[in-house]
Each structure stands twice: as structure tokens, then as C-alpha cells.
Design a protein around this motif. Sequence first.
Motif, short mmCIF file in Angstrom:
data_model
loop_
_atom_site.label_atom_id
_atom_site.label_comp_id
_atom_site.label_asym_id
_atom_site.label_seq_id
_atom_site.Cartn_x
_atom_site.Cartn_y
_atom_site.Cartn_z
N SER A 1 10.73 -63.53 3.81
CA SER A 1 10.10 -62.64 4.79
C SER A 1 11.05 -62.45 5.97
N VAL A 2 11.04 -61.25 6.54
CA VAL A 2 11.88 -60.95 7.69
C VAL A 2 11.05 -60.20 8.73
N VAL A 3 11.18 -60.62 9.97
CA VAL A 3 10.56 -59.91 11.09
C VAL A 3 11.64 -59.05 11.72
N THR A 4 11.40 -57.74 11.80
CA THR A 4 12.43 -56.82 12.27
C THR A 4 11.79 -55.55 12.84
N THR A 5 12.62 -54.57 13.17
CA THR A 5 12.14 -53.29 13.69
C THR A 5 12.18 -52.23 12.59
N THR A 6 11.57 -51.11 12.87
CA THR A 6 11.53 -50.03 11.89
C THR A 6 12.94 -49.59 11.51
N GLU A 7 13.80 -49.42 12.50
CA GLU A 7 15.16 -48.96 12.22
C GLU A 7 15.93 -49.96 11.39
N LEU A 8 15.87 -51.22 11.77
CA LEU A 8 16.63 -52.25 11.05
C LEU A 8 16.03 -52.55 9.68
N ALA A 9 14.74 -52.28 9.52
CA ALA A 9 14.08 -52.56 8.24
C ALA A 9 14.59 -51.68 7.12
N LYS A 10 15.17 -50.52 7.44
CA LYS A 10 15.64 -49.58 6.42
C LYS A 10 16.70 -50.19 5.52
N ARG A 11 17.48 -51.13 6.08
CA ARG A 11 18.56 -51.71 5.28
C ARG A 11 18.03 -52.62 4.17
N PHE A 12 16.73 -52.97 4.21
CA PHE A 12 16.16 -53.87 3.22
C PHE A 12 15.41 -53.15 2.11
N THR A 13 15.46 -51.83 2.09
CA THR A 13 14.72 -51.06 1.09
C THR A 13 15.07 -51.53 -0.32
N GLY A 14 14.03 -51.85 -1.09
CA GLY A 14 14.22 -52.21 -2.48
C GLY A 14 14.67 -53.63 -2.74
N THR A 15 14.72 -54.46 -1.72
CA THR A 15 15.20 -55.83 -1.94
C THR A 15 14.11 -56.79 -2.35
N GLY A 16 12.84 -56.41 -2.19
CA GLY A 16 11.75 -57.27 -2.61
C GLY A 16 11.34 -58.31 -1.59
N VAL A 17 11.92 -58.27 -0.42
CA VAL A 17 11.57 -59.24 0.62
C VAL A 17 10.50 -58.62 1.51
N ASP A 18 9.45 -59.38 1.80
CA ASP A 18 8.39 -58.89 2.69
C ASP A 18 8.91 -58.78 4.11
N ILE A 19 8.44 -57.76 4.82
CA ILE A 19 8.86 -57.59 6.20
C ILE A 19 7.66 -57.42 7.11
N VAL A 20 7.82 -57.84 8.33
CA VAL A 20 6.87 -57.56 9.40
C VAL A 20 7.61 -56.69 10.40
N VAL A 21 7.12 -55.49 10.61
CA VAL A 21 7.80 -54.52 11.46
C VAL A 21 7.21 -54.55 12.86
N LEU A 22 8.07 -54.70 13.87
CA LEU A 22 7.63 -54.69 15.26
C LEU A 22 8.21 -53.48 15.97
N ASP A 23 7.45 -52.98 16.94
CA ASP A 23 7.98 -51.96 17.81
C ASP A 23 9.14 -52.55 18.60
N GLU A 24 10.25 -51.83 18.68
CA GLU A 24 11.47 -52.38 19.26
C GLU A 24 11.33 -52.72 20.73
N GLU A 25 10.51 -51.99 21.47
CA GLU A 25 10.42 -52.22 22.91
C GLU A 25 9.43 -53.32 23.28
N THR A 26 8.24 -53.26 22.70
CA THR A 26 7.19 -54.17 23.17
C THR A 26 6.80 -55.23 22.17
N GLY A 27 7.24 -55.07 20.93
CA GLY A 27 6.80 -56.03 19.92
C GLY A 27 5.39 -55.73 19.43
N ALA A 28 4.87 -54.55 19.77
CA ALA A 28 3.49 -54.21 19.40
C ALA A 28 3.45 -53.56 18.03
#
Length: 646
Positions: free
Chosen positions: A106-133
Motif C-alpha cells: 500500500s502507498v499513501v500519495t497524491t493524485t499526480e504521483l499516483a499515476k506512476r503506479f498504474t497497473g502495478t497492483g499496489v493499493d493506494i490511498v490518495v490525498l489532496d496535495e495541499e490539505t491531505g483531505a
Amino acid sequence: MESGQRTLVELFEGVVARFPDRVAVTADGRDLTYRALDARSAAVAGRLRETGAGPGALVGLLLPRTGALPVGLLGVIRSGAAYVPLDPGYPEERIDWTLEDADVTSVVTTTELAKRFTGTGVDIVVLDEETGADQGSEPGEEAGENPGSEPGQDVREGRAAHPAADRAPVAAPSAADLAYVIHTSGSTGLPKGVQVEHRQVVGLFDATRDLFDFDENDVWALFHSIAFDFSVWEFWGALLSGGRLVVVPQAVARVPRDLHRLLREERVTVLNQTPSAFARLAAVDGPPLDGLRWVVFGGERLEPASLRGWFDRHGDQRPRLVNMYGITEATVHASHRPLTAADCAAPGSPIGVPLADLAFQVLDEDGVPVSDGTPGELYLSGDGLARGYLNRPELEKERFLELVGADGTVRRCYRTGDRVVALPDGGYGYLGRTDDQLKIRGYRVEPGEIEAVLLADPAVSAAVAVAHDYGESEGDGEGKGGGGGIEGDVRVLAYVASDTPAADLAPRLGDRAAAVLPAHMRPSAYVVLPELPLTRNGKADRARLPDPRTATAHAPVAVPDQGGAAGSTPTEARIAGIWREVLDLPDLGTDTDFFDLGGTSLSLLRMFARTNAAFGTDLDITVLIDGATVAALARHVDTALAAGPR
């Protein structure tokens, strides 16, 4: 409850209960209260639990220095898992290697940075880059308390996990569970993950409680990368005391004048710095930092004489300056030494006495204790030692030892590789390394890791990476912080044995290094030799390696990437000449980034001052935030000259 039984989660939740409406985090021009930070991080923890995170799991943390960072880090810790910090500035190959080494799912990241993980099979939690919301929240909404519930888009196989109201139960970690795994440079050519438990971090603050008077009124700057363990002290120092954590953007951290402005505007009271970074900050000619109460040094050797100018201007009582020797394997800090103006007249680097959760032993080459006043290698023991290395049993056996003490008891010790000496005042002095390990920008760097990358090129038969200090080579004292004599412009220099011309080999090696190594580990220049000088034992003789400033046809020096010929315009040609002098390089390219050439913040200040002097301009260093290249600077200079004097 004893410190050995408490966790970071329990302590943080206790602070939330005491100070729910105090500001916990300032980032991106916004404030986040402890109540909001509690809610948002709990939501992240819930989503992580849905992906299977819990005690014993390792979760990647790939976040920029924004408000999302503290939310994400706390979310991982509160899920019961441990965080594996990943600096977004690191090469993708190194990030991927770290995730694989830690078996991160699992990886906690932002929407922009999450794009690099497309198709890798790892779960992600996406946070808003500014507030973490949650990105489904409306502006101004207390995300985590009333978050949006729309599912995230599929960024990988499985789902992108957004914080939502339907939180899974949060598992409570125990004191013996891991809090984080930070990867440091490895002598075998691969980074090594250092495993640190909750009880060791809690013990660090218990051991330092009586040495400082930190409380809820303090404001801490999160200056360092989350992948550097100095950040552990900054992060938890603020949030376990009810203080306020100010997240310093990387662009601000790079520019001393901007950092000075931020510290003053935010009324920062606790600042943590490597000595070389502080020298650049101390050189800023600006209003005094009236709010500052403590400056804590760590990460690299401190020469008190370098602080003379600071003490002359500010005295030694406010702020108080403290030197704290430490290593990742001993949970950030291992010793404590308050500094005074009188220390400037004494030689050496005093590191003081061990913290209460650690003990020092100084041994000779045969493992026998040395007498006071005799140098030896430092061994650490005590509750502050990390659990060990992740998936490195042989290395762990080599560095974490069991030694019999003078009282006959067997102690688990860590062999530091650092040379120290007991001083008459009862403390210790740091003398340097017993091996070839380097110190670059506060990071401990194993040259073997760099050399392994270079040796992967079939044209290289041998390689040696060394630290070369360019700070003293110019003799102009610019940016020295008023102290003089500080080694603040240290870069990696590589010597390689090859028949390939340096001009052809260096760009190739530079590309490989940039793809694998973080910026502070990349060689800024390469000296290419037919063969490396050897000792009688057949090892590379570092003492006989030629000085890069006296390179000849038999030892040509080349930079990693020419980036196109510099000097296509008269302005570019003059600027390129200044860069060559400051960086001590024979050539460089118009579009090569200053920091990719091995430049540091100190050398950047020197270069900028010389450029303004050469052209009669008054440009601010911030013009290079979007790109520090010859071509970019030349455009700004030409624009300023065309506008004429103001």
C-alpha cells in the motif's frame, strides 16, 4: 505507564485530547488544528485498514512537503502499520527498489504521483496535495470529519482508496511494533532499511525531556526530507508536545533568504539543521529571528569555530545552540552537548554525553576498551538502538553485536564506525570515520553504493567515490556564516578506470547515476584514469588519487551531462564561465541544472552573487526556482539589462 509500553499513537491521541483547538500544522498557507488532524489521519488509517494494513505491515509514504504529509504519516502510524518514507525527488528506479525491498503493498500519495503506479497492483490511498483531505470534499470542509464519499478512480489494479466516512476499525499498534523503516546508503551497493519501533521513538523524547523545555507554545520547522531521519525528531517533537509544525516547502528550504523569512513570519522557536545548512542561513542579512529558542545541530560534523560570527551577533543564550550526534540505527540522536561562545576557541567537534537511553563504549581495533583521552571506535548500547536491518541478516550480524561489558553482562551493541575520544569535561569529541563512509549534505553515504552503479558500465574496470570539499578552494569566504573555515560545499567526486574518453563516459555514467541515485549521492564530476593507484594490498589508494583541480591529459575531468554547449549567446557564455569557476568544472551545458552538476545551496549563493556583480544586476535568487540552468539565468539577466536601472 513506562515509556517502553507507550506508543506514538497513544501519545498523539493524548495531545489531541488536551489541545483539540490549537493549531497542529501550518502548510501551504493554511492551518490545521489537532482536532482536524486527528479526524483526517483517522480517515486515512481506516482506508489503509481496508487494504489490509496493520501491525507488521509496511506502507509507502510518497508525498511532497505539503499539508498532506503529516496527515498521511499519522494515518499510516494510526493504522498500526509502519511507514516507509519515499522522497518524490528520488529517481523512480530507487523508489521502485525501496518499495520492493520493503514488500510494500500500500502507498499513501497524491493524485499526480499516483499515476506512476498504474497497473502495478499496489493499493493506494490518495490525498489532496495541499490539505491531505479527501478529494471529494468541498473547499473549507473539515475533511475526515465530513468527507466526501465518492470512490476514487482506478489508479492501479484494485482501487484507489480515498478517505471516507465508512472507516474500518483502527488497529492499535504495540510499543514493540515498527513505526518506520528508513533506508540509508549501504556499503554492499544497495540501500539498507533501518527498522525503528514505537518504543524507541517514545524513548528518544523521554530521554531528552529534561534537556529541553519543549511545550505546546513551541513552533517547529519540518525542514528535512521525510526520508532523512532528522525529520522524525522534527515531526514528533512538535506533535507530541502540542506544538505547531510548520512544513517547509522544498523550494523554500533551498533558498536561505526565503527560509529566513518563513522562520521569522511563522515565529519558529525550534530549528533543526545540519551545520552546513545553518551556515547558509546564518549568512542571511536580515532581521533577527526573535522567536527562535533552540537550534539543534545533527547529521554531520560540527566545528564550533564556524559559529563565531553567529555568537558575536546573537550571543549564546537565545537561541540556545545544541550539538546532537546521532545515527539512524540509534533513533536519530545519541548524545547532547550545549554550545557556548567559549567553544569557538577549542579545537575539535564536541558531541557531549550520551542520552539516557544509550551508553557509549570506546574500543580499539581488537575490541578492547581504550583509556580516556585515547581515540577509538564508538559502540552504542541501550534501549535507543533500532530493531535492526530489514532483510539483511548478515549485515545486521556484522553491525549489531553482543559484547561483554566490564561488569560481565552481555549487551547488544551497534558498531558505529565513528572515531571518538573521551574529553576532560566528561563528554566526547567526534574525530571522523574509521572507514570510507562519506557525509554529504547531512546524509551518511556509503561509497560502495555509488561505485556499484558506476561499475555496472562495461567500460569501467574500477571506481572510487570520494567526498571533495569545494568550499575552501575559492578562498573568498562567501556564504560562510561569519565563522570562516566551514566545510559547506562538499560533493561526490568519482574516479574511474577506463579507456573510454572522459567526454564520452561521464555523460553516460551521469545518466545512470541520475536514474538510480538520489541527488546528494550523484557524482558532480568524473576523473577518468587508465587505472587507479593501488596500495600494497591491492586496494584503491585514495591518498594518491589526483586532485581534480590539477587535472591533466592523463587524468581528464568531465561533468556528467553536457546538456548542449554552453555559451550560444554572450550572456550565456559569461554566466557559463562563472559557473565553471564556482563548480570547479572544465565544461558544462546550457540546459544542465545547477544541482545536477553537483551544485549545493552554498555554491548556488556564490554563483548568484558573482553573476549579479558581473552584470550589475540585482536579481533575487528565486528567479531560478523553476529551473537553475545557464540558459534560464541568462534570460533573466538579459531581461533585467533591457529594463535598465530601477
